[in-house]
Design a protein around this motif. Structure first.
Motif, mmCIF file in Angstrom:
data_model
loop_
_atom_site.group_PDB
_atom_site.id
_atom_site.type_symbol
_atom_site.label_atom_id
_atom_site.label_comp_id
_atom_site.label_asym_id
_atom_site.label_seq_id
_atom_site.Cartn_x
_atom_site.Cartn_y
_atom_site.Cartn_z
ATOM 1 N N TYR A 16 47.893 32.703 -35.781
ATOM 2 C CA TYR A 16 46.715 33.558 -35.656
ATOM 3 C C TYR A 16 47.159 35.024 -35.063
ATOM 4 C CZ TYR A 16 44.723 29.639 -37.717
ATOM 5 O OH TYR A 16 44.298 28.389 -38.529
ATOM 6 N N ASP A 17 46.499 36.100 -35.614
ATOM 7 C CA ASP A 17 46.488 37.301 -35.011
ATOM 8 C C ASP A 17 48.012 37.965 -34.962
ATOM 9 O OD1 ASP A 17 43.828 37.352 -34.561
ATOM 10 O OD2 ASP A 17 44.022 35.917 -32.780
ATOM 11 N N VAL A 18 48.646 37.628 -35.823
ATOM 12 C CA VAL A 18 50.207 38.025 -35.922
ATOM 13 C C VAL A 18 50.263 39.279 -36.565
ATOM 14 C CG1 VAL A 18 52.620 37.443 -36.915
ATOM 15 C CG2 VAL A 18 51.041 35.643 -35.935
ATOM 16 N N PRO A 19 50.693 40.361 -35.851
ATOM 17 C CA PRO A 19 50.680 41.720 -36.496
ATOM 18 C C PRO A 19 51.869 41.664 -37.973
ATOM 19 C CG PRO A 19 51.226 41.795 -34.233
ATOM 20 C CD PRO A 19 51.364 40.354 -34.605
ATOM 21 N N ALA A 20 51.551 42.343 -38.932
ATOM 22 C CA ALA A 20 52.489 42.429 -40.225
ATOM 23 C C ALA A 20 53.737 42.994 -39.816
ATOM 24 C CB ALA A 20 51.851 43.435 -40.886
ATOM 25 N N GLN A 21 54.296 43.704 -38.742
ATOM 26 C CA GLN A 21 55.470 43.944 -38.104
ATOM 27 C C GLN A 21 56.446 42.834 -37.845
ATOM 28 O OE1 GLN A 21 52.503 45.461 -37.551
ATOM 29 N NE2 GLN A 21 53.179 46.711 -35.504
ATOM 30 N N VAL A 22 55.781 41.856 -37.312
ATOM 31 C CA VAL A 22 56.344 40.648 -37.043
ATOM 32 C C VAL A 22 56.848 39.767 -38.250
ATOM 33 C CG1 VAL A 22 55.977 38.203 -35.744
ATOM 34 C CG2 VAL A 22 54.953 40.479 -34.725
ATOM 35 N N PHE A 23 55.817 39.727 -39.062
ATOM 36 C CA PHE A 23 56.202 38.937 -40.415
ATOM 37 C C PHE A 23 57.429 39.663 -41.149
ATOM 38 C CE2 PHE A 23 56.053 39.060 -44.998
ATOM 39 C CZ PHE A 23 56.130 37.651 -45.410
ATOM 40 N N ASP A 24 57.294 41.035 -41.076
ATOM 41 C CA ASP A 24 58.337 41.934 -41.669
ATOM 42 C C ASP A 24 59.684 41.607 -41.046
ATOM 43 O OD1 ASP A 24 56.563 42.574 -43.735
ATOM 44 O OD2 ASP A 24 56.180 44.660 -42.453
ATOM 45 N N ALA A 25 59.741 41.656 -39.741
ATOM 46 C CA ALA A 25 60.799 41.494 -39.137
ATOM 47 C C ALA A 25 61.373 40.069 -39.186
ATOM 48 C CB ALA A 25 60.662 41.629 -37.435
ATOM 49 N N LEU A 26 60.559 39.219 -39.091
ATOM 50 C CA LEU A 26 61.161 37.731 -39.460
ATOM 51 C C LEU A 26 61.822 37.553 -40.651
ATOM 52 C CD1 LEU A 26 61.043 34.707 -38.667
ATOM 53 C CD2 LEU A 26 58.794 34.564 -40.359
ATOM 54 N N CYS A 27 61.287 38.212 -41.900
ATOM 55 C CA CYS A 27 61.919 38.255 -43.210
ATOM 56 C C CYS A 27 63.190 38.788 -42.945
ATOM 57 C CB CYS A 27 61.064 38.564 -44.108
ATOM 58 S SG CYS A 27 59.565 37.889 -44.561
ATOM 59 N N LYS A 28 63.498 39.717 -42.134
ATOM 60 C CA LYS A 28 64.685 40.360 -42.078
ATOM 61 C C LYS A 28 65.812 39.912 -40.906
ATOM 62 C CE LYS A 28 62.489 44.538 -43.461
ATOM 63 N NZ LYS A 28 61.860 45.949 -43.057
ATOM 64 N N ALA A 29 65.255 38.867 -40.273
ATOM 65 C CA ALA A 29 65.945 38.352 -39.175
ATOM 66 C C ALA A 29 67.268 37.711 -39.544
ATOM 67 C CB ALA A 29 65.289 37.373 -38.515
ATOM 68 N N VAL A 30 68.392 37.963 -38.673
ATOM 69 C CA VAL A 30 69.639 37.471 -39.066
ATOM 70 C C VAL A 30 69.416 35.992 -38.771
ATOM 71 C CG1 VAL A 30 72.094 37.330 -38.232
ATOM 72 C CG2 VAL A 30 71.014 39.498 -38.624
ATOM 73 N N SER A 31 68.887 35.334 -37.748
ATOM 74 C CA SER A 31 68.576 34.109 -37.381
ATOM 75 C C SER A 31 67.117 33.775 -37.456
ATOM 76 C CB SER A 31 69.119 33.797 -36.210
ATOM 77 O OG SER A 31 68.789 32.412 -35.623
ATOM 78 N N VAL A 32 66.683 33.224 -38.309
ATOM 79 C CA VAL A 32 65.228 33.168 -38.406
ATOM 80 C C VAL A 32 64.592 32.181 -37.353
ATOM 81 C CG1 VAL A 32 63.359 32.051 -39.804
ATOM 82 C CG2 VAL A 32 65.067 33.530 -40.882
ATOM 83 N N GLY A 33 65.570 31.140 -36.932
ATOM 84 C CA GLY A 33 65.210 30.183 -35.747
ATOM 85 C C GLY A 33 65.328 30.784 -34.545
ATOM 86 N N ALA A 34 66.088 31.653 -34.235
ATOM 87 C CA ALA A 34 66.237 32.381 -32.873
ATOM 88 C C ALA A 34 65.032 33.445 -32.839
ATOM 89 C CB ALA A 34 67.492 33.189 -32.801
ATOM 90 N N PHE A 35 64.793 34.052 -33.933
ATOM 91 C CA PHE A 35 63.497 35.086 -34.017
ATOM 92 C C PHE A 35 62.391 34.419 -33.484
ATOM 93 C CE2 PHE A 35 60.138 37.675 -35.636
ATOM 94 C CZ PHE A 35 60.260 38.713 -35.253
ATOM 95 N N PHE A 36 62.120 33.034 -34.362
ATOM 96 C CA PHE A 36 61.069 32.432 -34.351
ATOM 97 C C PHE A 36 60.789 32.089 -32.580
ATOM 98 C CE2 PHE A 36 59.018 28.079 -33.400
ATOM 99 C CZ PHE A 36 57.801 28.471 -33.898
ATOM 100 N N ASN A 37 61.844 31.643 -31.923
ATOM 101 C CA ASN A 37 61.691 31.128 -30.780
ATOM 102 C C ASN A 37 61.672 32.242 -29.777
ATOM 103 O OD1 ASN A 37 62.021 28.289 -31.042
ATOM 104 N ND2 ASN A 37 64.306 28.680 -31.369
#
Length: 85
Positions: free
Chosen positions: A42-63
């Motif tokens: 909850y309360d996640v900015p759209a920029q975080v979602f956009d960056a997640l979708c473009k991340a080289v390592s999704v797991g590292a970005f999540f962590n």
């Protein structure tokens, strides 16, 4: 909240996360983990979602950028099966 009718992206290369869905109206992020199911953040900015979708390592970005930073809970729509359900 259902994890449908939102902006979404799939992660074919990730061993941790299968897909992400984002609802801009309520700033919620639904993540489908391969091992543990769906969780809503909850309360996640759209920029975080956009960056997640473009991340080289999704797991590292999540962590580093999501885990422990946003309030979350298991998706209430998820049906549990098995002896411990």
């Amino acid at each position: 909240m259902r994890c449908t009718d939102m902006r979404a992206c799939r992660f074919k290369q990730s061993s941790m996360i299968e897909r992400a869905a984002y609802d801009e109206d309520v700033q919620s992020l639904c993540l489908s983990f391969k091992q543990t199911g769906k969780y809503v953040y909850y309360d996640v900015p759209a920029q975080v979602f956009d960056a997640l979708c473009k991340a080289v390592s999704v797991g590292a970005f999540f962590n580093t950028e999501i885990k422990g930073r946003f309030r979350c809970r298991r998706d209430p729509e998820r049906r549990r099966f098995g002896p411990n359900a």
